[in-house]
Design an enzyme around this catalytic site. Structure first.
Site, PDB file in Angstrom:
ATOM      1  N   HIS A 141      35.826  41.632  -0.841  1.00  0.00           N
ATOM      2  CA  HIS A 141      34.743  42.213  -0.035  1.00  0.00           C
ATOM      3  C   HIS A 141      35.057  43.668   0.298  1.00  0.00           C
ATOM      4  CE1 HIS A 141      33.546  38.002   0.693  1.00  0.00           C
ATOM      5  NE2 HIS A 141      32.352  38.499   0.990  1.00  0.00           N
ATOM      6  N   LYS A 145      34.849  44.623   6.202  1.00  0.00           N
ATOM      7  CA  LYS A 145      34.761  43.215   6.618  1.00  0.00           C
ATOM      8  C   LYS A 145      35.932  42.855   7.531  1.00  0.00           C
ATOM      9  CE  LYS A 145      34.007  38.530   4.887  1.00  0.00           C
ATOM     10  NZ  LYS A 145      32.881  38.267   5.796  1.00  0.00           N
TER      11      LYS A 145
HETATM   12  N1  LIG Z   1      25.684  34.261   5.837  1.00  0.00           N
HETATM   13  C1  LIG Z   1      25.565  35.233   4.923  1.00  0.00           C
HETATM   14  O1  LIG Z   1      24.929  35.053   3.878  1.00  0.00           O
HETATM   15  C2  LIG Z   1      26.198  36.578   5.179  1.00  0.00           C
HETATM   16  C3  LIG Z   1      26.041  37.637   4.272  1.00  0.00           C
HETATM   17  C4  LIG Z   1      26.561  38.889   4.594  1.00  0.00           C
HETATM   18  C5  LIG Z   1      27.240  39.072   5.790  1.00  0.00           C
HETATM   19  N2  LIG Z   1      27.397  37.999   6.635  1.00  0.00           N
HETATM   20  C6  LIG Z   1      28.048  38.139   7.945  1.00  0.00           C
HETATM   21  O2  LIG Z   1      27.124  38.752   8.842  1.00  0.00           O
HETATM   22  C7  LIG Z   1      27.852  39.513   9.826  1.00  0.00           C
HETATM   23  C8  LIG Z   1      27.337  40.949   9.832  1.00  0.00           C
HETATM   24  O3  LIG Z   1      27.604  41.557   8.574  1.00  0.00           O
HETATM   25  P1  LIG Z   1      27.256  43.089   8.293  1.00  0.00           P
HETATM   26  O4  LIG Z   1      27.827  43.381   6.959  1.00  0.00           O
HETATM   27  O5  LIG Z   1      25.817  43.356   8.555  1.00  0.00           O
HETATM   28  O6  LIG Z   1      28.163  43.773   9.422  1.00  0.00           O
HETATM   29  P2  LIG Z   1      27.908  45.140  10.209  1.00  0.00           P
HETATM   30  O7  LIG Z   1      29.176  45.445  10.940  1.00  0.00           O
HETATM   31  O8  LIG Z   1      27.318  46.166   9.318  1.00  0.00           O
HETATM   32  O9  LIG Z   1      26.767  44.765  11.296  1.00  0.00           O
HETATM   33  C9  LIG Z   1      26.995  44.029  12.473  1.00  0.00           C
HETATM   34  C10 LIG Z   1      26.057  44.574  13.544  1.00  0.00           C
HETATM   35  O10 LIG Z   1      26.193  43.768  14.713  1.00  0.00           O
HETATM   36  C11 LIG Z   1      26.346  44.607  15.846  1.00  0.00           C
HETATM   37  N3  LIG Z   1      27.202  43.951  16.836  1.00  0.00           N
HETATM   38  C12 LIG Z   1      28.479  43.516  16.664  1.00  0.00           C
HETATM   39  N4  LIG Z   1      28.949  42.998  17.809  1.00  0.00           N
HETATM   40  C13 LIG Z   1      27.961  43.116  18.729  1.00  0.00           C
HETATM   41  C14 LIG Z   1      27.850  42.743  20.100  1.00  0.00           C
HETATM   42  N5  LIG Z   1      28.873  42.168  20.753  1.00  0.00           N
HETATM   43  N6  LIG Z   1      26.665  42.976  20.714  1.00  0.00           N
HETATM   44  C15 LIG Z   1      25.637  43.550  20.053  1.00  0.00           C
HETATM   45  N7  LIG Z   1      25.683  43.927  18.767  1.00  0.00           N
HETATM   46  C16 LIG Z   1      26.833  43.701  18.106  1.00  0.00           C
HETATM   47  C17 LIG Z   1      27.033  45.879  15.322  1.00  0.00           C
HETATM   48  O11 LIG Z   1      26.759  47.002  16.179  1.00  0.00           O
HETATM   49  C18 LIG Z   1      26.414  46.038  13.942  1.00  0.00           C
HETATM   50  O12 LIG Z   1      25.256  46.846  13.968  1.00  0.00           O
HETATM   51  C19 LIG Z   1      29.330  39.375   9.439  1.00  0.00           C
HETATM   52  O13 LIG Z   1      29.883  38.307  10.187  1.00  0.00           O
HETATM   53  C20 LIG Z   1      29.284  39.016   7.969  1.00  0.00           C
HETATM   54  O14 LIG Z   1      30.414  38.322   7.503  1.00  0.00           O
HETATM   55  C21 LIG Z   1      26.884  36.778   6.347  1.00  0.00           C
END
Ligand SMILES: NC(=O)c1ccc[n+]([C@@H]2O[C@H](COP(=O)([O-])OP(=O)(O)OC[C@H]3O[C@@H](n4cnc5c(N)ncnc54)[C@H](O)[C@@H]3O)[C@@H](O)[C@H]2O)c1
Length: 246
Positions: A141, A145
């Site tokens: 990844h 991540k």
């Molecule tokens: N299930 C799936 O298919 C899948 C696919 C991709 C990513 N993910 C997961 O989704 C999550 C997000 O991934 P991403 O790549 O968009 O990450 P990212 O870091 O780009 O986005 C996360 C967002 O959440 C916000 N955030 C984090 N903690 C917070 C809090 N306490 N209060 C308010 N806002 C908060 C951050 O400011 C950010 O904008 C990760 O856990 C990732 O592993 C899951």
């Protein structure tokens, strides 16, 4: 018209879901929640639940474990179904999610891609038919991540475990014990770098042959589409814990 709200809306996945939602005539994006408000958005972004007055029909969550837990308290209070796509929960947080699903419908999957769910089934099938194979899961990844191994790698391992009466144990770190490999372990390797969306390979080692199953996500769009499908799926479901099944 489905009134959608996105938790973590300013993240990479949140932005992807918002773009997809805005391109759909049958979805009205009410806005989202994020601790980071620095972007200029075409929709409302909140960082205080008290300020959200219009009730969404469903919430999609791509954030962080702490943010998901905070969101669930809001969703239960307002009786809103939630799709949880965030990964990296500890056992206590996982139990909390299950508990919440008694009060609202929750769809929870560490990978929203249909193909990854196929891969789960293919891997279970191979584990069943290659009984003495040694199984390793390698995932790659992007460097931002936070959790390792990925939720998807754990999800695939769990599918293998379920099909094999939980006969394996997990090895996350071969550096800790200098020992030879136990035949009944599933080993995990996590590679982090660059801008890789997500790659997973399950390797089945036999004495004279090696069988590999690989999935490479080339765009975040597949997860956004899967999450919106899941949101449509749980919209009018009774309270309960739902996950991806084929
Ligand atoms: N299930 C799936 O298919 C899948 C696919 C991709 C990513 N993910 C997961 O989704 C999550 C997000 O991934 P991403 O790549 O968009 O990450 P990212 O870091 O780009 O986005 C996360 C967002 O959440 C916000 N955030 C984090 N903690 C917070 C809090 N306490 N209060 C308010 N806002 C908060 C951050 O400011 C950010 O904008 C990760 O856990 C990732 O592993 C899951």
């Amino acid at each position: 018209l489905i009134k959608l709200f996105i938790n973590g809306i300013n993240g990479k996945m949140g932005t992807e879901v918002a773009t997809l939602a805005n391109s759909r005539d049958d979805i009205h994006l009410l806005g989202g929640y994020d601790k980071c408000l620095s972007q200029k958005n075409k929709y409302s972004v909140y960082n205080n639940y008290e300020e959200i007055f219009e009730k969404p029909d469903v919430i999609i969550d791509f954030s962080s474990p702490e943010a998901t837990i905070e969101l669930l308290n809001f969703a239960i209070d307002k009786k809103i179904p939630v799709v949880i796509a965030t990964t990296g929960f500890n056992n206590e947080q996982k139990e909390f999610i299950i508990k919440c699903s008694k009060k609202i419908p929750i769809f929870h999957s560490s990978n929203m891609s249909f193909e990854i769910n196929l891969m789960k089934n293919i891997s279970s099938y191979l584990a069943e038919n290659l009984k003495d194979a040694e199984i390793e899961i390698v995932e790659t990844h992007h460097s931002r991540k936070k959790d390792a191994p990925s939720g998807t790698a754990l999800m695939i391992a769990e599918a293998i475990q379920n099909s094999q009466n939980n006969s394996f144990h997990y090895n996350y770190d071969r550096f800790k014990n200098s020992q030879k490999r136990d035949p009944k372990e599933i080993g995990f390797s996590s590679i982090r770098g660059g801008n890789i969306v997500g790659e997973h390979t399950v390797i089945f080692f036999k004495e004279n042959e090696v069988f590999e199953v690989t999935h490479k996500a080339l765009s975040r769009n597949i997860f956004a589409e899967g999450a919106i499908n899941a949101a449509e799926f749980i919209l009018n479901k009774p309270c309960g814990y739902y996950t991806s099944q084929l």
